[in-house]
Motif scaffolding. Structure first.
Motif, PDB file in Angstrom:
ATOM      1  N   ALA A 112       0.896  -1.384  -0.111  1.00  0.00           N
ATOM      2  CA  ALA A 112      -0.088   0.218   0.020  1.00  0.00           C
ATOM      3  C   ALA A 112       1.003   1.317  -0.166  1.00  0.00           C
ATOM      4  CB  ALA A 112      -0.932   0.035   1.159  1.00  0.00           C
ATOM      5  N   GLU A 113       2.004   1.165   0.622  1.00  0.00           N
ATOM      6  CA  GLU A 113       2.836   2.332   0.837  1.00  0.00           C
ATOM      7  C   GLU A 113       3.363   2.749  -0.662  1.00  0.00           C
ATOM      8  OE1 GLU A 113       6.446   2.067   3.196  1.00  0.00           O
ATOM      9  OE2 GLU A 113       5.697   3.435   4.602  1.00  0.00           O
ATOM     10  N   GLN A 114       3.884   1.374  -1.193  1.00  0.00           N
ATOM     11  CA  GLN A 114       4.565   1.713  -2.725  1.00  0.00           C
ATOM     12  C   GLN A 114       3.415   2.257  -3.679  1.00  0.00           C
ATOM     13  OE1 GLN A 114       7.398   1.223  -3.756  1.00  0.00           O
ATOM     14  NE2 GLN A 114       6.899   1.736  -5.788  1.00  0.00           N
ATOM     15  N   MET A 115       2.170   1.603  -3.595  1.00  0.00           N
ATOM     16  CA  MET A 115       1.068   2.378  -4.349  1.00  0.00           C
ATOM     17  C   MET A 115       1.097   3.763  -4.245  1.00  0.00           C
ATOM     18  SD  MET A 115      -2.181  -0.311  -4.763  1.00  0.00           S
ATOM     19  CE  MET A 115      -3.150   0.524  -3.764  1.00  0.00           C
ATOM     20  N   SER A 116       1.166   4.112  -2.763  1.00  0.00           N
ATOM     21  CA  SER A 116       0.696   5.600  -2.557  1.00  0.00           C
ATOM     22  C   SER A 116       1.694   6.537  -3.154  1.00  0.00           C
ATOM     23  CB  SER A 116       0.175   5.816  -1.229  1.00  0.00           C
ATOM     24  OG  SER A 116       1.333   5.626  -0.320  1.00  0.00           O
ATOM     25  N   SER A 117       2.958   5.924  -3.051  1.00  0.00           N
ATOM     26  CA  SER A 117       3.914   6.749  -3.440  1.00  0.00           C
ATOM     27  C   SER A 117       3.977   6.858  -4.980  1.00  0.00           C
ATOM     28  CB  SER A 117       5.397   6.366  -2.797  1.00  0.00           C
ATOM     29  OG  SER A 117       6.113   5.479  -3.671  1.00  0.00           O
ATOM     30  N   ASP A 118       3.612   5.917  -5.637  1.00  0.00           N
ATOM     31  CA  ASP A 118       3.507   5.855  -7.118  1.00  0.00           C
ATOM     32  C   ASP A 118       2.597   6.717  -7.517  1.00  0.00           C
ATOM     33  OD1 ASP A 118       5.496   4.097  -7.528  1.00  0.00           O
ATOM     34  OD2 ASP A 118       4.047   2.327  -8.162  1.00  0.00           O
ATOM     35  N   LEU A 119       1.277   6.906  -6.851  1.00  0.00           N
ATOM     36  CA  LEU A 119       0.239   7.692  -6.894  1.00  0.00           C
ATOM     37  C   LEU A 119       0.825   9.114  -6.787  1.00  0.00           C
ATOM     38  CD1 LEU A 119      -2.904   8.219  -7.659  1.00  0.00           C
ATOM     39  CD2 LEU A 119      -3.201   7.719  -5.167  1.00  0.00           C
ATOM     40  N   ALA A 120       1.573   9.662  -5.685  1.00  0.00           N
ATOM     41  CA  ALA A 120       1.997  10.595  -5.375  1.00  0.00           C
ATOM     42  C   ALA A 120       2.936  11.186  -6.573  1.00  0.00           C
ATOM     43  CB  ALA A 120       2.834  10.481  -4.138  1.00  0.00           C
ATOM     44  N   ASN A 121       3.789  10.316  -6.989  1.00  0.00           N
ATOM     45  CA  ASN A 121       4.608  10.735  -7.960  1.00  0.00           C
ATOM     46  C   ASN A 121       4.014  10.968  -9.216  1.00  0.00           C
ATOM     47  OD1 ASN A 121       7.311  10.264  -6.858  1.00  0.00           O
ATOM     48  ND2 ASN A 121       7.387   7.938  -7.380  1.00  0.00           N
ATOM     49  N   ARG A 122       3.142  10.177  -9.605  1.00  0.00           N
ATOM     50  CA  ARG A 122       2.308  10.469 -10.848  1.00  0.00           C
ATOM     51  C   ARG A 122       1.455  12.001 -10.681  1.00  0.00           C
ATOM     52  NH1 ARG A 122      -2.049   9.525 -14.138  1.00  0.00           N
ATOM     53  NH2 ARG A 122      -3.515   8.846 -12.351  1.00  0.00           N
ATOM     54  N   MET A 123       1.245  12.232  -9.685  1.00  0.00           N
ATOM     55  CA  MET A 123       0.449  13.497  -9.381  1.00  0.00           C
ATOM     56  C   MET A 123       1.179  14.662  -9.545  1.00  0.00           C
ATOM     57  SD  MET A 123      -2.720  12.277  -6.484  1.00  0.00           S
ATOM     58  CE  MET A 123      -3.186  14.129  -6.257  1.00  0.00           C
ATOM     59  N   GLN A 140      -3.021   9.864 -19.460  1.00  0.00           N
ATOM     60  CA  GLN A 140      -3.832   9.642 -18.618  1.00  0.00           C
ATOM     61  C   GLN A 140      -4.515  10.744 -17.975  1.00  0.00           C
ATOM     62  OE1 GLN A 140      -2.098   7.062 -15.618  1.00  0.00           O
ATOM     63  NE2 GLN A 140      -1.039   5.872 -17.364  1.00  0.00           N
ATOM     64  N   ALA A 141      -3.965  11.834 -18.034  1.00  0.00           N
ATOM     65  CA  ALA A 141      -4.462  13.198 -17.693  1.00  0.00           C
ATOM     66  C   ALA A 141      -5.247  13.879 -18.561  1.00  0.00           C
ATOM     67  CB  ALA A 141      -3.346  14.024 -17.039  1.00  0.00           C
ATOM     68  N   GLN A 142      -5.584  13.235 -19.753  1.00  0.00           N
ATOM     69  CA  GLN A 142      -6.011  13.751 -20.967  1.00  0.00           C
ATOM     70  C   GLN A 142      -5.503  15.133 -21.490  1.00  0.00           C
ATOM     71  OE1 GLN A 142     -10.248  13.187 -19.800  1.00  0.00           O
ATOM     72  NE2 GLN A 142      -9.555  11.028 -20.012  1.00  0.00           N
ATOM     73  N   LEU A 143      -4.217  15.294 -21.248  1.00  0.00           N
ATOM     74  CA  LEU A 143      -3.457  16.432 -21.983  1.00  0.00           C
ATOM     75  C   LEU A 143      -2.878  16.228 -23.191  1.00  0.00           C
ATOM     76  CD1 LEU A 143      -1.813  17.316 -18.525  1.00  0.00           C
ATOM     77  CD2 LEU A 143      -3.711  18.444 -19.589  1.00  0.00           C
ATOM     78  N   MET A 144      -2.927  14.821 -23.743  1.00  0.00           N
ATOM     79  CA  MET A 144      -1.941  14.554 -24.658  1.00  0.00           C
ATOM     80  C   MET A 144      -3.005  15.212 -26.195  1.00  0.00           C
ATOM     81  SD  MET A 144       0.691  13.480 -25.575  1.00  0.00           S
ATOM     82  CE  MET A 144       1.293  13.962 -27.106  1.00  0.00           C
TER      83      MET A 144
END
Ligand code: C2E
Ligand code: CA
Ligand code: CA
Ligand code: CA
Length: 279
Positions: free
Chosen positions: A13-24, A82-86
């Protein structure tokens, strides 16, 4: 050390949330990159293997990050998607490619073709054909100067919408290339339904071709099959003279790769063309 299921899932879960934080974080930085125009293009030459002449360039997106320097596209294009910016960035890529096209024509390359990569989302933008037509008109350019690259996976979702936009772009005079050919699914099934003129053999096959007989056979038979369908072939990842010569032996039409040239920063484009003409 002791380990149990609870610890494992905690680490996960920690890994997931840091991936999410990185992506954001990356997404926020990319929004800023759009506002502050931190993008540029690199242009990689493509050579006609029969005449040996420069025939065009592939436009490749670059992001100059204020702290991290040049960030490779594989690290940020999926985030833009993924952010619909492309879709928005894709318009910028096309317009910038038009500007370079005008420069190249002024340099005497009257038949130059610029290959532009398109993401799946761009083919779901129903206004894309009209908007590209308007950009062409702004620069007084013919669509014949552009080849739009898409991968096999682009067609997998929303096949009807994508084909509709492709046919409307084709009616405007745009040509299409299938990128990374052989690495996706259902290649042959989709191939016959799409209005494509060019196939780009993925660089993994080209780079393996000298050492691996299976790769060599894949390259040779892909070229033969694509020619039987009346289409042209570009080989990517041409890193040595030996690659080039083997591709010529198998009648490949065009080549692109580090042996011919690395992708050129925009500022080096005119110099490259000038030296090319003098040769
Ligand atoms: P791609 O479309 O397959 O582009 C070719 C990639 O191969 C480029 O990587 C290029 O620098 C690299 N390459 C060229 N010659 C050689 C060679 O001889 N050896 C090796 N090992 N590599 C070579 P790059 O510039 O890092 O781009 C990566 C990917 O990012 C592209 O792969 C493409 O899928 C995507 N991309 C780049 N620009 C755009 C864009 O404007 N829009 C979209 N949607 N995708 C883009
Ligand atoms: Ca490409
Ligand atoms: Ca490719
Ligand atoms: Ca690729």
């Amino acid at each position: 050390a002791k380990s149990n299921g609870r610890n494992c899932s905690f680490v996960f879960a920690e890994q997931m949330s840091s991936d999410l934080a990185n992506r954001m974080q990356l997404e926020a930085e990319l929004r800023q990159a759009i506002e502050q125009q931190q993008f540029s293009l690199s242009l990689q030459p493509q050579v006609d293997l029969i005449s040996g002449r420069l025939c065009g360039f592939e436009a490749l997106l670059r992001w100059q990050h204020p702290q991290r320097g040049m960030v490779p596209p594989d690290e940020f294009i999926s985030v833009l998607e993924q952010a619909q910016l492309m879709t928005g960035v894709g318009y910028w890529v096309f317009e910038r490619s038009c500007q370079h096209c005008v420069t190249l024509i002024q340099q005497g390359l009257s038949q130059v073709v610029i290959a532009v990569n398109l993401s799946a989302d761009q083919f779901l933008d129903r206004n894309l054909p009209e908007n590209f037509a308007a950009i062409l008109q702004k620069y007084a350019l013919n669509a014949a100067h552009f080849e739009l690259e898409l991968t096999e996976s682009t067609l997998v979702s929303n096949i009807n919408e994508t084909l509709d936009v492709m046919h409307r772009l084709k009616a405007l005079g745009f040509a299409f290339a299938i990128d990374d050919f052989g690495t996706g699914y259902s290649s042959l099934n989709y191939l016959k339904r799409m209005p494509v003129s060019t196939i780009k053999i993925d660089r993994s096959f080209v780079m393996g071709m000298l050492d691996n007989p299976a790769d060599e056979q894949i390259v040779a038979s892909t070229i033969a099959m694509v020619h039987k369908l009346g289409l042209k072939v570009v080989a990517e990842g041409v890193e040595s003279l030996a690659h080039l010569q083997l591709l010529q032996r198998y009648n490949c039409d065009f080549a692109q790769g580090y042996y011919l040239s690395r992708p050129l920063p925009e500022t080096q484009l005119v110099d490259f063309v000038t030296n090319q003409v003098l040769q």
